[in-house]
Design an enzyme around this catalytic site. Structure first.
Site, mmCIF file in Angstrom:
data_model
loop_
_atom_site.group_PDB
_atom_site.id
_atom_site.type_symbol
_atom_site.label_atom_id
_atom_site.label_comp_id
_atom_site.label_asym_id
_atom_site.label_seq_id
_atom_site.Cartn_x
_atom_site.Cartn_y
_atom_site.Cartn_z
ATOM 1 N N HIS A 87 -5.801 -1.010 11.576
ATOM 2 C CA HIS A 87 -5.228 -1.547 10.345
ATOM 3 C C HIS A 87 -6.132 -2.653 9.796
ATOM 4 C CE1 HIS A 87 -2.196 -2.153 7.403
ATOM 5 N NE2 HIS A 87 -1.628 -3.218 7.925
ATOM 6 N N CYS B 126 -5.187 0.657 3.618
ATOM 7 C CA CYS B 126 -5.267 -0.768 3.972
ATOM 8 C C CYS B 126 -6.692 -1.297 3.828
ATOM 9 C CB CYS B 126 -4.789 -0.976 5.398
ATOM 10 S SG CYS B 126 -5.834 -0.140 6.591
ATOM 11 N N GLN C 56 0.822 -1.216 0.000
ATOM 12 C CA GLN C 56 0.000 0.000 0.000
ATOM 13 C C GLN C 56 0.855 1.265 0.000
ATOM 14 O OE1 GLN C 56 -1.472 -1.012 4.227
ATOM 15 N NE2 GLN C 56 -1.703 1.212 4.184
ATOM 16 N N ASN D 167 -0.412 -9.141 5.206
ATOM 17 C CA ASN D 167 -0.303 -7.692 5.313
ATOM 18 C C ASN D 167 -0.096 -7.097 3.918
ATOM 19 O OD1 ASN D 167 -0.113 -5.161 6.463
ATOM 20 N ND2 ASN D 167 1.728 -5.586 7.656
#
Ligand SMILES: *[C@@H]1O[C@H](CO)[C@@H](O)[C@H](O)[C@H]1NC(C)=O
Ligand SMILES: *[C@@H]1O[C@H](CO)[C@@H](O)[C@H](O)[C@H]1NC(C)=O
Ligand SMILES: *[C@@H]1O[C@H](CO)[C@@H](O)[C@H](O)[C@H]1NC(C)=O
Ligand SMILES: *[C@@H]1O[C@H](CO)[C@@H](O)[C@H](O)[C@H]1NC(C)=O
Length: 338
Positions: free
Chosen positions: A284, A143, A137, A304
């Protein structure tokens, strides 16, 4: 007197040695991660500041790794970033109306036929042909868009048996629902609602990622640009790891919201279990892609969006069944139209 003199010298020698070791480690770090701070620019201010951030991190990593923990920390490309810069790697905000969007929790749906699902001892979609490569990102709090897109890509591919890579940028630019604010945070379930309303999600190649909010360039009538449509989405029962396993088995990867704290940035291996992240606001959006057991500790495999050179090839193992960092509070799945 003599003894005192020798001790003072010794302390000084150790201090100098410590300092030069620290400088050597900093130099090595800069080389390894291609950090080109120019010591002649700015009177070396930037270089000094970065070195201090790195050394603070170094102390934390050493202290953690010398202890008796189920996970290890290590330096990575983020070790010299300031707190402000690290915050830009996040970007999940809760929808404003309800703290827990219970109204969206399925009243019947998947719960009715869950008996048909057998829960395996482990499941890992990391190498599944429907899971796109780990994305990055960059310094944009998007996110929420990434955690919305990966499960949709997977679901669409399950239906068509063809991998598809979809656009996060479309959401960053075009989703202006109150919670969704481009690089300033958003919420994955609201993103799915948006995609439902506008007719689908563009293919990544046709609407590539820029890590900035630009003018919306999505055209719902350009059918060829659409890579997937959202058929339905829902939350999985909160704080129930078994329900999450059922949903993972049945629908594929789940979007989740977690609380990221300092140690998370330096995670390198093992099952993450920092008590510092528990009971705080989530900040997140990430994606759970499986589960397993390591040294008798249950974990989730969490994907992630900080590139493959963070964590374990872009992933982290987080303790399962204890709502670690709130990972079990807001799990949600999406189903793509065929
Ligand atoms: C640092 O900046 C100076 C002045 O702009 C420049 O001449 C020099 O080549 C730079 N050094 C590096 C290593 O980039
Ligand atoms: C620390 O390590 C020992 C030996 O490996 C183990 O028996 C113990 O449970 C560990 N303690 C914690 C708090 O993890
Ligand atoms: C995925 O595939 C790679 C390369 O074949 C292998 O090294 C790795 O162990 C696999 N990972 C999982 C989780 O299956
Ligand atoms: C969690 O879900 C499982 C499977 O549906 C169910 O059997 C169990 O009662 C649930 N646990 C709680 C605490 O609600």
């Amino acid at each position: 007197m003599k003894v005192l003199f020798v001790s003072v010298i010794l302390v000084i020698v150790i201090a100098i040695k410590g300092q030069s070791e620290a400088t050597a480690e900093w130099k090595e770090y800069k080389t390894k991660h291609s950090k080109n701070y120019n010591e002649t620019v700015d009177g070396g201010k930037q270089e000094k500041m970065r070195k201090q951030v790195f050394l603070n991190k170094e102390a934390k990593i050493k202290k953690h790794n010398s202890g008796n923990s189920t996970y290890k920390l290590a330096h990575n490309k983020l070790s010299d970033r300031t707190e402000e810069e690290l915050n830009q790697l996040l970007g999940t905000v809760l929808p404003p109306l309800t703290s827990k969007p219970r109204s969206l929790i399925s009243k019947s749906g998947h719960r009715n036929d869950r008996k048909a699902i057998r829960i395996a001892a482990s499941l890992d979609y990391r190498n599944h042909s429907c899971l796109a490569a780990v994305k990055n990102q960059r310094s944009c709090g998007s996110c929420w868009a990434f955690s919305a897109i990966a499960p949709l890509e997977f679901s669409k591919c399950l239906k068509t048996k063809r991998a598809v890579v979809l656009s996060e940028q479309q959401l960053v630019d075009c989703d202006t629902a109150s919670t969704n604010m481009g690089c300033n945070g958003g919420w994955y379930a609201v993103a799915w609602k948006h995609l439902q309303q506008v007719g689908g999600s563009a293919k990544e190649a046709l609407y590539p990622y820029t890590a900035k909010k630009n003018t919306c360039n999505f055209c719902s009538k350009c059918a060829c640009k659409i890579g997937a449509k959202v058929s339905s989405f829902d939350y999985v029962e909160a704080e129930n790891a078994t329900e999450m396993q059922i949903a993972l088995t049945k629908y594929g990867p789940l979007a989740v919201a977690i609380t990221v704290v300092g140690s998370f940035y330096s995670y390198s291996s093992g099952v993450y279990d920092d008590p510092a992240c528990d009971g705080k606001d989530v900040n997140h959006g990430v994606v759970v892609v499986g589960w397993g057991v390591l040294n008798s500790i249950n974990y989730w495999v969490v994907r992630n969006t900080w590139g493959t050179n963070w964590g374990i090839g872009g992933y982290i193992l987080m303790k399962r069944g204890v709502n670690k960092c709130s990972v079990e509070t807001y799990p949600a799945y999406v189903v793509a139209a065929a």
